[in-house]
Design a protein around this motif. Sequence first.
Motif, PDB file in Angstrom:
ATOM      1  N   VAL A 133       6.411   6.605  -4.069  1.00 35.71           N
ATOM      2  CA  VAL A 133       5.417   5.760  -3.406  1.00 35.71           C
ATOM      3  C   VAL A 133       5.336   4.450  -4.169  1.00 35.71           C
ATOM      4  N   ARG A 134       5.162   3.375  -3.433  1.00 30.76           N
ATOM      5  CA  ARG A 134       4.906   2.076  -4.072  1.00 30.76           C
ATOM      6  C   ARG A 134       3.709   1.462  -3.368  1.00 30.76           C
ATOM      7  N   GLU A 135       2.604   1.371  -4.104  1.00 34.42           N
ATOM      8  CA  GLU A 135       1.360   0.823  -3.563  1.00 34.42           C
ATOM      9  C   GLU A 135       0.962  -0.395  -4.366  1.00 34.42           C
ATOM     10  N   SER A 136       0.759  -1.517  -3.697  1.00 33.69           N
ATOM     11  CA  SER A 136       0.436  -2.794  -4.357  1.00 33.69           C
ATOM     12  C   SER A 136       1.464  -3.119  -5.434  1.00 33.69           C
ATOM     13  N   GLY A 137       2.718  -2.747  -5.159  1.00 27.54           N
ATOM     14  CA  GLY A 137       3.798  -3.025  -6.097  1.00 27.54           C
ATOM     15  C   GLY A 137       3.925  -2.028  -7.230  1.00 27.54           C
ATOM     16  N   ILE A 138       3.063  -1.021  -7.262  1.00 28.01           N
ATOM     17  CA  ILE A 138       3.053  -0.049  -8.356  1.00 28.01           C
ATOM     18  C   ILE A 138       3.801   1.205  -7.914  1.00 28.01           C
ATOM     19  N   PRO A 139       4.890   1.582  -8.589  1.00 27.25           N
ATOM     20  CA  PRO A 139       5.643   2.773  -8.202  1.00 27.25           C
ATOM     21  C   PRO A 139       5.121   4.025  -8.903  1.00 27.25           C
ATOM     22  N   PHE A 140       5.052   5.124  -8.152  1.00 26.44           N
ATOM     23  CA  PHE A 140       4.658   6.415  -8.715  1.00 26.44           C
ATOM     24  C   PHE A 140       5.117   7.495  -7.753  1.00 26.44           C
ATOM     25  N   ARG A 141       4.741   8.724  -8.005  1.00 28.63           N
ATOM     26  CA  ARG A 141       5.112   9.837  -7.126  1.00 28.63           C
ATOM     27  C   ARG A 141       3.845  10.558  -6.680  1.00 28.63           C
ATOM     28  N   ALA A 142       3.865  11.032  -5.431  1.00 22.73           N
ATOM     29  CA  ALA A 142       2.694  11.694  -4.862  1.00 22.73           C
ATOM     30  C   ALA A 142       3.135  12.631  -3.752  1.00 22.73           C
ATOM     31  N   ARG A 297      -4.295 -14.399  -0.196  1.00 27.12           N
ATOM     32  CA  ARG A 297      -4.081 -13.051  -0.733  1.00 27.12           C
ATOM     33  C   ARG A 297      -4.717 -12.005   0.178  1.00 27.12           C
ATOM     34  N   SER A 298      -5.889 -12.342   0.762  1.00 30.30           N
ATOM     35  CA  SER A 298      -6.573 -11.381   1.635  1.00 30.30           C
ATOM     36  C   SER A 298      -5.815 -11.150   2.934  1.00 30.30           C
ATOM     37  N   ARG A 299      -4.941 -12.080   3.303  1.00 30.47           N
ATOM     38  CA  ARG A 299      -4.175 -11.932   4.541  1.00 30.47           C
ATOM     39  C   ARG A 299      -3.022 -10.951   4.385  1.00 30.47           C
ATOM     40  N   ARG A 300      -2.608 -10.703   3.147  1.00 32.15           N
ATOM     41  CA  ARG A 300      -1.515  -9.761   2.924  1.00 32.15           C
ATOM     42  C   ARG A 300      -2.012  -8.337   3.141  1.00 32.15           C
ATOM     43  N   SER A 301      -1.356  -7.616   3.974  1.00 33.06           N
ATOM     44  CA  SER A 301      -1.744  -6.240   4.270  1.00 33.06           C
ATOM     45  C   SER A 301      -1.208  -5.308   3.195  1.00 33.06           C
ATOM     46  N   VAL A 302      -2.117  -4.631   2.490  1.00 31.25           N
ATOM     47  CA  VAL A 302      -1.709  -3.651   1.477  1.00 31.25           C
ATOM     48  C   VAL A 302      -1.012  -2.481   2.156  1.00 31.25           C
ATOM     49  N   ALA A 303      -1.542  -2.058   3.304  1.00 35.86           N
ATOM     50  CA  ALA A 303      -0.962  -0.922   4.021  1.00 35.86           C
ATOM     51  C   ALA A 303       0.461  -1.225   4.480  1.00 35.86           C
ATOM     52  N   ALA A 304       0.688  -2.447   4.998  1.00 35.28           N
ATOM     53  CA  ALA A 304       2.016  -2.812   5.470  1.00 35.28           C
ATOM     54  C   ALA A 304       3.010  -2.886   4.310  1.00 35.28           C
ATOM     55  N   GLY A 305       2.518  -3.252   3.132  1.00 32.03           N
ATOM     56  CA  GLY A 305       3.402  -3.361   1.976  1.00 32.03           C
ATOM     57  C   GLY A 305       3.619  -2.050   1.244  1.00 32.03           C
ATOM     58  N   MET A 306       2.891  -1.016   1.627  1.00 34.52           N
ATOM     59  CA  MET A 306       3.024   0.286   0.966  1.00 34.52           C
ATOM     60  C   MET A 306       4.303   0.976   1.425  1.00 34.52           C
ATOM     61  N   ARG A 307       5.047   1.541   0.499  1.00 36.42           N
ATOM     62  CA  ARG A 307       6.285   2.236   0.797  1.00 36.42           C
ATOM     63  C   ARG A 307       6.165   3.696   0.402  1.00 36.42           C
ATOM     64  N   VAL A 308       6.492   4.590   1.328  1.00 35.04           N
ATOM     65  CA  VAL A 308       6.407   6.030   1.082  1.00 35.04           C
ATOM     66  C   VAL A 308       7.777   6.632   1.327  1.00 35.04           C
ATOM     67  N   GLY A 309       8.289   7.355   0.339  1.00 32.38           N
ATOM     68  CA  GLY A 309       9.581   8.042   0.487  1.00 32.38           C
ATOM     69  C   GLY A 309      10.775   7.131   0.304  1.00 32.38           C
ATOM     70  N   GLU A 310      10.586   5.933  -0.251  1.00 23.27           N
ATOM     71  CA  GLU A 310      11.687   5.010  -0.509  1.00 23.27           C
ATOM     72  C   GLU A 310      11.820   4.811  -2.011  1.00 23.27           C
ATOM     73  N   GLU A 311      12.973   5.106  -2.546  1.00 24.47           N
ATOM     74  CA  GLU A 311      13.210   4.938  -3.982  1.00 24.47           C
ATOM     75  C   GLU A 311      13.384   3.465  -4.303  1.00 24.47           C
TER      76      GLU A 311
END
Length: 311
Positions: A133-142, A297-311
């Motif tokens: 998972v990559r949320e707000s540019g931060i990679p981790f696993r979930a 900055r508020s116009r950038r969608s955090v949800a749209a930038g979130m990546r799930v299942g992509e290394e």
Amino acid sequence: MKEKKYDLAAFAAQHGLTLEKKGCYGVYKGYRVHVKYSMMGNPACILTVVTDAKGKEKAIEQYLEKNKEELRIAQYGVVGIGLMVCPQLYRGVFRKVEEILDKITSKLAKLNCPGADICPYCGKPLEGGAVAVRESGIPFRAHRACADAAQAAMRERERRERERPDHKLPALVGLLLGTLAGAAVLVLLFLLWDFMAFASAVAVLFGGWLYGRFGGKNTAAKVVLCAVIPLVLLAGVYVLCLYLDASKAAEGAGAWQYIARLWEEDAAYRNGIIVNAVFLAVFDLVAAAYLLFSYLRSRRSVAAGMRVGEE
């Protein structure tokens, strides 16, 4: 013998972290971390430690606040997936990053905050069922289900924010109150000092904050209004201050004639007005630029930038 330079690449190699552009990430002392560093960035350095902090947010915040000086932290926050700190580092950056992460991960372990083997969303063990998972540019696993639910919740929050009514009239009242506070600062500085241009930054920033508190949305219109209205009103207050000051000193002559005479004959008086007028505009534009950055900055969608299942 010259000491080998300890830079981002050396730091990542030392701790087995994955190197990326202007950062690195991986498992450090049992916790997933993300280190972002750019000498010209604002902030220059952001350290993230991923954990499930639910129920321990207050203890973590108290620790960071108490040790701000020792850790050289300018800002910090406990977020949904752990904690973020912005240290102020100038020399020996990655040696100090190492020290900060050592202390923070040690404290998290003492607080029994779970490490890299758990899902930061639900706090349960990953047990082989993890996705990248990559949320707000931060990679981790979930867990995929947890990440999908978090992304859906973000999309819902962003949708509600887009559809929230923009209460422009109450927001303008808030902006005017903030501008009045800036005007009060201008008058006070006019009476005490020769330089009062700081007041425009106060009016724009405080007015912008009240604009939002009174129901206004963070839009391009907000940026324009918060830049123009304080500048016009404070310019008028400054002219009024000059007029009232001249009226006292004119001794029967007209105030405007007195100001015109000083403008012609007194270079210091003329230069003072020019400098204050210029810097009223400069501080107004600088503060408005901050609001513009916040808006973009508020116009950038955090949800749209979130990546799930992509290394």
